[in-house]
Design a protein around this motif. Structure first.
Motif, PDB file in Angstrom:
ATOM      1  N   LEU A 160       0.810  -1.213   0.000  1.00  0.00           N
ATOM      2  CA  LEU A 160       0.000   0.000   0.000  1.00  0.00           C
ATOM      3  C   LEU A 160       0.847   1.268   0.000  1.00  0.00           C
ATOM      4  O   LEU A 160       0.496   2.257  -0.652  1.00  0.00           O
ATOM      5  N   ASP A 161       1.954   1.244   0.726  1.00  0.00           N
ATOM      6  CA  ASP A 161       2.780   2.453   0.798  1.00  0.00           C
ATOM      7  C   ASP A 161       3.323   2.854  -0.575  1.00  0.00           C
ATOM      8  O   ASP A 161       3.126   3.992  -1.011  1.00  0.00           O
ATOM      9  N   ALA A 177       0.495   3.979  -2.986  1.00  0.00           N
ATOM     10  CA  ALA A 177      -0.076   5.306  -2.736  1.00  0.00           C
ATOM     11  C   ALA A 177       0.658   6.398  -3.495  1.00  0.00           C
ATOM     12  O   ALA A 177       0.113   7.479  -3.703  1.00  0.00           O
ATOM     13  N   ASP A 178       1.899   6.116  -3.917  1.00  0.00           N
ATOM     14  CA  ASP A 178       2.680   7.105  -4.661  1.00  0.00           C
ATOM     15  C   ASP A 178       2.844   6.751  -6.134  1.00  0.00           C
ATOM     16  O   ASP A 178       3.645   7.367  -6.836  1.00  0.00           O
ATOM     17  N   VAL A 185      -1.574   4.979   4.068  1.00  0.00           N
ATOM     18  CA  VAL A 185      -1.655   5.840   2.880  1.00  0.00           C
ATOM     19  C   VAL A 185      -1.979   7.288   3.229  1.00  0.00           C
ATOM     20  O   VAL A 185      -1.722   8.187   2.427  1.00  0.00           O
ATOM     21  N   ARG A 236      -2.747  10.492   0.783  1.00  0.00           N
ATOM     22  CA  ARG A 236      -2.085  10.427  -0.525  1.00  0.00           C
ATOM     23  C   ARG A 236      -2.971   9.827  -1.601  1.00  0.00           C
ATOM     24  O   ARG A 236      -2.778  10.093  -2.803  1.00  0.00           O
ATOM     25  N   VAL A 237      -3.908   8.973  -1.211  1.00  0.00           N
ATOM     26  CA  VAL A 237      -4.730   8.271  -2.188  1.00  0.00           C
ATOM     27  C   VAL A 237      -6.070   7.940  -1.552  1.00  0.00           C
ATOM     28  O   VAL A 237      -6.173   7.788  -0.334  1.00  0.00           O
ATOM     29  N   LEU A 265      -9.123   5.573  -0.595  1.00  0.00           N
ATOM     30  CA  LEU A 265      -9.346   4.148  -0.330  1.00  0.00           C
ATOM     31  C   LEU A 265     -10.790   3.785  -0.656  1.00  0.00           C
ATOM     32  O   LEU A 265     -11.728   4.453  -0.212  1.00  0.00           O
TER      33      LEU A 265
END
Length: 341
Positions: free
Chosen positions: A248-249, A252-253, A274, A277-278, A280
Motif C-alpha cells: 500500500l505504501d 499510494a505514490d 496511505v 495520498r490516495v 481508499l
C-alpha cells in the motif's frame, strides 16, 4: 438539494476533496443474475454485445442504486485480444481463459500489440458500451471502465505456473512481457476515456503480496504502474484482491487517485499507511457478506468501513452473480444511517 452531482462527488472523493456524502459505488463488476432477469440482458451475451452490456451496467445504477455505472463484467477482454483462447461462460459464470500463447520462454517474443487493438471483437464491444452508457447517463453520473493490468495479463498469457516460475528463474522475461502488456493497457485505457469513461479501474491482483513478494512488486511492477499513470489522462483506480497491505505504501505514490481493497485489508490500518495520498475504496466482502448474509449483516460491515475512514464505500471485489439485490441496497442504508447519527 446537494451541490454535488454523483459525478462531482465521485471525483472529489477520488481526489481527496470535501464531499457532502461518502459515495457508494462499485469500481469492480456489477452484473448479477437478478439484474439480468430484470433487464433481459443476460451473460454470456452481455459480455459480447454492446447494447446488452450497457443495459446490464445501467441496471447497477438505476435498479441496484450504485452511484456510478461500471463495465465490463469479465476480465478476459484484453487477454483474448492478445492471444488467449476464452470460453464464453454462462449466465452465472464469467468468460475464462482455456488456453494461452506463451507456453515456452521463446513465445514471449511473439507477443505484440495488434494495430487493431481497439477494433478487436472484445475491446470494440466495451468501447461501444462505454459510449452508450455516457450518452444515457450524461455528465452527472460517473462511468467507470475496468481492464486487467500487466501482471494479471502476464499470468493469463503465460499461464499462472509459468508466470510464477519465470518470476523466480527469469524475472527479466516477465518484465519484458509485462512491458508490452503495459503499452496495451495504456492504449486501451486511453480509448475507454476517449469514449466517455470518467475513470478506469486497473485490476491487477496477480501483482499483490498474495502472489509475488513485495520486493518483486516494487522492482518489476511498480515502475509499470507509474508509466501507466503518467501516460493515461483522467481518473485512475487500482484494484488488488487479497491482502495488499504490504504494498500500500508504494502504491499510494504510484499515481493512481484511488486504491480498491478487499476485506483482507483493515481499513483503519490502511488509512494509517496511505494517509491522504490516495483514496481508499471498499471493502465490504462480496462473498462472505454481500452474497452469503442478509441486509442487516451488510449494514454492520459497511458501517464499520465508514467508521474506519473509507473514502468510497464499495464491495471489496466484483459482485458474485447470485448476490441478492436487497443486500446491495443495504449499502446505501448503511451510508445514510451513518450520516443521520
Amino acid at each position: 438539494m446537494s451541490e454535488f452531482t454523483l459525478n462531482k462527488r465521485f471525483e472529489k472523493a477520488l481526489k481527496g476533496g470535501p464531499t457532502d456524502l461518502i459515495p457508494v459505488c462499485s469500481v469492480t463488476q456489477t452484473g448479477t443474475v437478478e439484474l439480468m432477469e430484470m433487464t433481459g440482458a443476460y451473460w454470456p451475451q452481455a459480455n459480447y454485445d454492446a447494447l446488452k452490456m450497457a443495459d446490464l451496467a445501467l441496471a447497477g445504477y438505476k435498479l441496484a442504486g450504485f452511484e456510478n455505472v461500471r463495465c465490463p463484467f469479465c476480465t478476459t477482454v484484453l487477454a483474448e485480444t492478445l492471444g488467449c483462447t476464452v470460453a464464453e461462460g454462462s449466465i452465472d459464470i464469467q468468460p475464462y481463459v482455456t488456453d494461452f500463447p506463451c507456453k515456452k520462454k521463446k513465445d514471449v517474443k511473439d507477443i505484440t500489440i495488434p494495430g487493431s487493438l481497439l477494433e478487436s471483437r472484445r475491446t470494440s464491444v466495451v468501447l461501444d458500451a462505454v459510449g452508450i452508457l455516457k450518452e444515457r447517463v450524461g455528465e452527472d453520473v460517473p462511468v467507470v471502465a475496468g481492464l486487467v493490468g500487466p501482471a494479471g495479463l502476464a499470468s493469463m498469457l503465460a499461464g499462472m505456473k509459468n508466470y510464477l516460475m519465470w518470476f523466480v528463474t527469469n524475472p527479466e522475461l516477465v518484465e519484458e512481457l509485462m512491458g508490452v502488456l503495459t503499452e496495451a493497457c495504456i492504449e486501451y485505457a486511453k480509448g475507454l476515456l476517449e469514449r466517455g469513461a470518467d475513470a478506469v479501474t486497473l485490476i491487477d491482483s496477480e501483482a499483490g503480496p498474495d502472489i509475488i513478494a513485495p520486493q518483486m512488486f516494487e522492482t518489476s511492477v511498480l515502475p509499470l504502474y507509474r508509466k501507466f499513470c503518467r501516460e493515461v489522462p483522467g481518473l485512475k483506480i487500482l484494484h488488488m484482491c487479497g491482502d495488499a497491505t504490504f504494498v500500500l505504501d508504494p502504491l499510494a505514490d504510484a499515481g493512481f487517485e484511488g486504491i480498491s481493497i478487499e476485506e483482507k485489508v483493515g481499513v483503519s490500518f490502511a488509512k494509517g499507511i496511505v494517509g491522504s495520498r490516495v483514496c481508499l475504496i471498499g471493502n465490504v466482502s462480496p462473498s462472505d457478506t454481500l452474497l452469503a448474509k442478509g441486509p442487516e449483516e451488510v449494514i454492520i460491515e459497511a458501517r464499520a468501513c465508514l467508521e474506519d475512514g473509507i473514502d468510497i464505500l464499495a464491495p471489496g471485489c466484483g459482485l458474485a452473480p447470485h448476490t441478492p439485490l436487497e443486500n446491495i441496497k443495504a449499502l446505501f442504508r448503511a451510508r445514510d444511517e451513518f450520516y443521520s447519527l
